[in-house]
Design a protein around this motif. Structure first.
Motif, PDB file in Angstrom:
ATOM      1  N   MET A   1       0.826  -1.169   0.068  1.00  0.00           N
ATOM      2  CA  MET A   1       0.231  -0.032  -0.021  1.00  0.00           C
ATOM      3  C   MET A   1       0.991   1.259   0.047  1.00  0.00           C
ATOM      4  SD  MET A   1      -3.345  -0.983  -0.031  1.00  0.00           S
ATOM      5  CE  MET A   1      -3.988   0.785   0.228  1.00  0.00           C
ATOM      6  N   GLY A   2       1.999   1.260   0.507  1.00  0.00           N
ATOM      7  CA  GLY A   2       2.696   2.453   0.876  1.00  0.00           C
ATOM      8  C   GLY A   2       3.894   2.568  -0.330  1.00  0.00           C
ATOM      9  N   GLY A   3       4.371   1.547  -0.782  1.00  0.00           N
ATOM     10  CA  GLY A   3       5.390   1.445  -1.855  1.00  0.00           C
ATOM     11  C   GLY A   3       5.172   0.908  -3.087  1.00  0.00           C
ATOM     12  N   LEU A   4       4.799  -0.479  -3.068  1.00  0.00           N
ATOM     13  CA  LEU A   4       4.553  -0.812  -4.676  1.00  0.00           C
ATOM     14  C   LEU A   4       3.655  -0.251  -5.295  1.00  0.00           C
ATOM     15  CD1 LEU A   4       5.779  -3.528  -5.989  1.00  0.00           C
ATOM     16  CD2 LEU A   4       3.636  -4.624  -5.526  1.00  0.00           C
ATOM     17  N   GLY A   5       2.371  -0.103  -4.737  1.00  0.00           N
ATOM     18  CA  GLY A   5       1.463   0.462  -5.479  1.00  0.00           C
ATOM     19  C   GLY A   5       1.666   1.967  -5.895  1.00  0.00           C
ATOM     20  N   PRO A   6       1.911   2.867  -5.174  1.00  0.00           N
ATOM     21  CA  PRO A   6       2.014   4.154  -5.509  1.00  0.00           C
ATOM     22  C   PRO A   6       3.088   4.321  -6.321  1.00  0.00           C
ATOM     23  CG  PRO A   6       1.664   4.079  -2.909  1.00  0.00           C
ATOM     24  CD  PRO A   6       1.901   2.636  -3.585  1.00  0.00           C
ATOM     25  N   MET A   7       4.548   3.517  -6.382  1.00  0.00           N
ATOM     26  CA  MET A   7       5.626   3.838  -7.078  1.00  0.00           C
ATOM     27  C   MET A   7       5.262   3.274  -8.554  1.00  0.00           C
ATOM     28  SD  MET A   7       7.779   5.487  -5.508  1.00  0.00           S
ATOM     29  CE  MET A   7       6.242   6.436  -4.778  1.00  0.00           C
ATOM     30  N   LEU A   8       4.544   2.089  -8.558  1.00  0.00           N
ATOM     31  CA  LEU A   8       4.402   1.773  -9.782  1.00  0.00           C
ATOM     32  C   LEU A   8       3.081   2.453 -10.597  1.00  0.00           C
ATOM     33  CD1 LEU A   8       5.982  -0.576  -8.785  1.00  0.00           C
ATOM     34  CD2 LEU A   8       4.455  -2.217  -9.733  1.00  0.00           C
ATOM     35  N   GLY A   9       2.239   2.942  -9.673  1.00  0.00           N
ATOM     36  CA  GLY A   9       1.401   3.782 -10.305  1.00  0.00           C
ATOM     37  C   GLY A   9       2.012   4.996 -10.907  1.00  0.00           C
ATOM     38  N   GLN A  10       2.985   5.616 -10.419  1.00  0.00           N
ATOM     39  CA  GLN A  10       3.775   6.558 -10.946  1.00  0.00           C
ATOM     40  C   GLN A  10       4.471   6.308 -12.177  1.00  0.00           C
ATOM     41  OE1 GLN A  10       3.589  10.152  -9.896  1.00  0.00           O
ATOM     42  NE2 GLN A  10       1.958   9.486  -8.565  1.00  0.00           N
ATOM     43  N   ASN A  11       4.947   5.152 -12.058  1.00  0.00           N
ATOM     44  CA  ASN A  11       5.676   4.634 -13.651  1.00  0.00           C
ATOM     45  C   ASN A  11       4.606   4.442 -14.539  1.00  0.00           C
ATOM     46  OD1 ASN A  11       6.190   2.669 -15.409  1.00  0.00           O
ATOM     47  ND2 ASN A  11       7.570   1.509 -13.868  1.00  0.00           N
ATOM     48  N   HIS A  12       3.428   3.951 -14.311  1.00  0.00           N
ATOM     49  CA  HIS A  12       2.325   3.840 -15.229  1.00  0.00           C
ATOM     50  C   HIS A  12       2.278   5.230 -15.636  1.00  0.00           C
ATOM     51  CE1 HIS A  12       0.575   0.133 -13.415  1.00  0.00           C
ATOM     52  NE2 HIS A  12       1.918  -0.109 -13.838  1.00  0.00           N
ATOM     53  N   HIS A  13       2.186   6.400 -14.896  1.00  0.00           N
ATOM     54  CA  HIS A  13       1.558   7.625 -15.297  1.00  0.00           C
ATOM     55  C   HIS A  13       2.674   8.358 -16.163  1.00  0.00           C
ATOM     56  CE1 HIS A  13      -0.364  11.652 -15.169  1.00  0.00           C
ATOM     57  NE2 HIS A  13       1.134  12.221 -14.935  1.00  0.00           N
TER      58      HIS A  13
END
Length: 246
Positions: free
Chosen positions: A116-128
């Motif tokens: 919740m704090g790392g994998l999701g947010p960081m990969l979400g920024q990768n996608h963006h």
């Protein structure tokens, strides 16, 4: 009137959902547990996450969210948003997919929170920055592709000596992380570089409940996986306190 799922069984859970990595987490759990549920689509590309009825359930105007009409202990329905909180709630409700001993529970929770704090947010920024940003910014793309690689490495090392993220049994820490690895190619990664993660990923992909969960995505949004329209990008990436107020 009663609440019934597509197969005619009485439902207890309304799932407000759109097929995104965070949405998939909850369908993975519900399919594994065999809990009757009804999907209430929230088309985030059309701004349905800002509708007043949905905001009463999910004030952060993000899906997924659930309404449990049959909570443990009775009383009125329980509403819940945030995918990690939903997974934990459902695990505690059913007594499944989370260890009951303190050590096992702690292992699961730390990896759930890591996602919740790392994998999701960081990969979400990768996608963006890699796929959706109107301007290709090399520094931003490299920053998040590199961080994705680092996090894949963390997960790969974790899985070197255990079948699943929290140990020998499949659980909510796996359900939280798996959907974020599904688009690995778009994230600029190669699963062959992470053999333990690849073994884990392929094992989860073959689970009948995983296949059922992802089949629901295609039912809800037949265009799932296709390019996002410019109008949808404006809705998703132009939000401020003023623009999201209702």
């Amino acid at each position: 009137m009663g609440r019934y799922a597509r197969d005619g069984t009485r439902t207890m859970i309304d799932l407000h959902y759109w097929p995104t990595p965070n949405g998939h987490k909850v369908t993975l759990f519900l399919e594994e547990a065999g809990l009757p549920y009804t999907i209430r689509p929230v088309n985030i590309g059309k701004g349905e996450q800002f509708e007043p009825g949905f905001l009463k359930i999910a004030p952060n105007n993000r899906m997924p969210a659930i309404v449990d009409h049959d909570p443990v202990g009775g009383g009125g329905p329980i509403t819940l948003f945030e995918s990690g909180a939903i997974l934990l709630y459902l695990a505690e409700k059913t007594g499944r997919f989370i260890p009951q001993d303190p050590r096992g529970r702690a292992e699961t929770l730390q990896w759930l929170f890591w996602q919740m704090g790392g994998l999701g947010p960081m990969l979400g920024q990768n996608h963006h920055f890699s796929q959706y940003a109107p301007e290709k910014i090399p520094y931003a793309i490299k920053r998040y592709v590199d961080e994705t690689s680092r996090l894949y490495g963390v997960l790969d090392r974790r899985l070197a000596d255990r079948a699943f993220v929290a140990g020998a049994a499949y659980g909510i820490a796996d359900m939280a992380s798996y959907p974020w690895i599904v688009p690995w190619e778009k994230q600029g990664q190669r699963l062959d570089d992470f053999p333990h993660l690849k073994r884990w990923f392929e094992a989860i992909a073959e689970r009948p409940a995983t296949k059922a969960a992802y089949a629901r995505a295609a039912e809800v949004n037949p265009d799932h996986g296709k390019s996002m329209s410019e109008d949808a990008k404006k809705v998703l990436f132009g939000q401020t306190a003023q623009s999201t107020a209702r």
